[in-house]
Design a protein around this motif. Structure first.
Motif, PDB file in Angstrom:
ATOM      1  N   THR A  70       0.822  -1.206   0.000  1.00  0.00           N
ATOM      2  CA  THR A  70       0.000   0.000   0.000  1.00  0.00           C
ATOM      3  C   THR A  70       0.854   1.252   0.000  1.00  0.00           C
ATOM      4  OG1 THR A  70      -0.151  -0.148   2.408  1.00  0.00           O
ATOM      5  CG2 THR A  70      -1.971  -1.068   1.143  1.00  0.00           C
ATOM      6  N   THR A 112      -2.730   4.501   6.050  1.00  0.00           N
ATOM      7  CA  THR A 112      -2.911   4.253   7.480  1.00  0.00           C
ATOM      8  C   THR A 112      -4.368   4.241   7.910  1.00  0.00           C
ATOM      9  OG1 THR A 112      -2.541   6.612   7.880  1.00  0.00           O
ATOM     10  CG2 THR A 112      -0.651   5.132   8.176  1.00  0.00           C
ATOM     11  N   ASN A 114     -11.173   2.056   9.020  1.00  0.00           N
ATOM     12  CA  ASN A 114     -10.213   0.976   9.188  1.00  0.00           C
ATOM     13  C   ASN A 114      -8.831   1.562   9.421  1.00  0.00           C
ATOM     14  OD1 ASN A 114     -12.290  -0.861   8.582  1.00  0.00           O
ATOM     15  ND2 ASN A 114     -11.814  -0.827   6.407  1.00  0.00           N
ATOM     16  N   TYR A 123      -4.646   0.811   9.751  1.00  0.00           N
ATOM     17  CA  TYR A 123      -3.627  -0.131   9.296  1.00  0.00           C
ATOM     18  C   TYR A 123      -2.383  -0.049  10.168  1.00  0.00           C
ATOM     19  CZ  TYR A 123      -6.129  -1.048   4.919  1.00  0.00           C
ATOM     20  OH  TYR A 123      -7.051  -1.441   3.993  1.00  0.00           O
ATOM     21  N   TYR A 163       1.725  -1.641  10.298  1.00  0.00           N
ATOM     22  CA  TYR A 163       2.741  -2.227   9.428  1.00  0.00           C
ATOM     23  C   TYR A 163       3.902  -2.804  10.221  1.00  0.00           C
ATOM     24  CZ  TYR A 163       0.445   0.291   5.620  1.00  0.00           C
ATOM     25  OH  TYR A 163      -0.462   0.752   4.722  1.00  0.00           O
ATOM     26  N   VAL A 187       1.623  -4.857   5.541  1.00  0.00           N
ATOM     27  CA  VAL A 187       0.448  -4.711   6.394  1.00  0.00           C
ATOM     28  C   VAL A 187       0.348  -5.943   7.290  1.00  0.00           C
ATOM     29  CG1 VAL A 187      -2.056  -4.492   6.461  1.00  0.00           C
ATOM     30  CG2 VAL A 187      -0.753  -3.362   4.654  1.00  0.00           C
ATOM     31  N   ILE A 234      -5.165  -5.000  10.463  1.00  0.00           N
ATOM     32  CA  ILE A 234      -6.192  -4.041  10.084  1.00  0.00           C
ATOM     33  C   ILE A 234      -7.305  -4.132  11.123  1.00  0.00           C
ATOM     34  CG2 ILE A 234      -7.782  -3.250   8.290  1.00  0.00           C
ATOM     35  CD1 ILE A 234      -6.144  -5.010   6.329  1.00  0.00           C
TER      36      ILE A 234
END
Length: 267
Positions: A35, A111, A126, A128, A130, A135, A138
């Protein structure tokens, strides 16, 4: 959050979460980051259409080097999703008849996704998390009554950078997140056609974080009981892009349901 509100939130999320799986962008896919933005590469093949039959298909439309519309047709139902971008060609929103999702970034990493009906304020989002630009987690938060998590996904990767397992946690009546289902994946070693069409934002729009094609997907519940198995057999062109896919879905040991798809690329 009372039970009625929980059901309303889950219904809204179920409708609109599809939005975050259907817009696409035009960046190359890195081994680690699903992403984040990277420098564009030459696109060898871009999807034009994925067809089940004349009445069931997905159609991809582009402008200025990026995908701007995705049309989904299922029988008499038709949905058009429109994708918008910032000046650096990062997707910032996808919108269709049901609602809108905005994408927020920290640097080049997604994010947050803010989910709303087109005529109302955000009702869920949502978040995110990392690890090494992959990722790993979530979490979905509902804003019907208060800002609280109502689902969580944890992702685990194999050495090729493909997701080998997803663990899903859902909200109980006691307002706690507990294990719900576990999904395991196996892959071929060919080109995932979404990667060339979607690129590094693959995860935003297809619910996939992997550069290869899934050939087996197994879903079990929290106790390990088998819920569903999906196996897919592909044919490929000389460049390793799928031409057809035969998907067989078996739920709880029942009879398989077979879906055949044809992949059509831009000339």
């Amino acid at each position: 959050m009372n039970n009625t509100m929980k059901r309303q939130l889950r219904s809204k999320q179920g409708t609109l979460v599809l939005l975050s799986f259907i817009g696409l962008s035009m960046f190359s896919c890195s081994d680690k980051c699903s992403t984040c933005a990277v420098e564009p590469e030459k696109i060898e093949k871009k999807l034009s259409k994925i067809e089940i039959d004349a009445a069931n298909y997905s159609e991809f439309k582009y402008a200025n080097g990026v995908l701007t519309e995705l049309i989904e047709v299922e029988g008499e139902g038709r949905s058009t999703s429109k994708i918008t971008y910032d000046n650096s060609k990062k997707p910032i929103a996808v919108e269709n008849e049901e609602g809108k999702i905005k994408f927020l970034y920290t640097g080049n990493l997604l994010t947050k996704e803010e989910i709303a009906y087109t005529d109302s304020e955000m009702f869920s989002y949502n978040q995110y998390v990392y690890q090494d630009e992959q990722v790993k987690e979530i979490t979905g938060y509902g804003l019907v009554e208060q800002d609280e998590p109502y689902f969580r996904k944890k992702l685990f990767y194999n050495q090729s950078g493909d997701v080998e397992r997803v663990e899903v946690y859902n909200l109980t009546e006691n307002n706690t997140l507990v294990p719900s289902v576990k999904i395991s994946y196996e892959y071929d070693n060919k080109v995932n056609p979404y990667v060339r069409t979607v690129g590094s934002y693959l995860a935003l729009f297809t619910n996939s974080y992997s550069k290869h094609n899934v050939i087996k997907e197994v879903t079990t519940n929290a106790t390990g009981t088998l819920n569903q198995t999906i196996t897919t057999a592909y044919t490929y062109d000389n460049a390793g892009y799928p031409l057809t896919a035969e998907e067989k879905k078996v739920e709880n040991g029942g009879n398989p349901v077979v879906i055949n798809r044809k992949f059509i690329y831009q000339p």
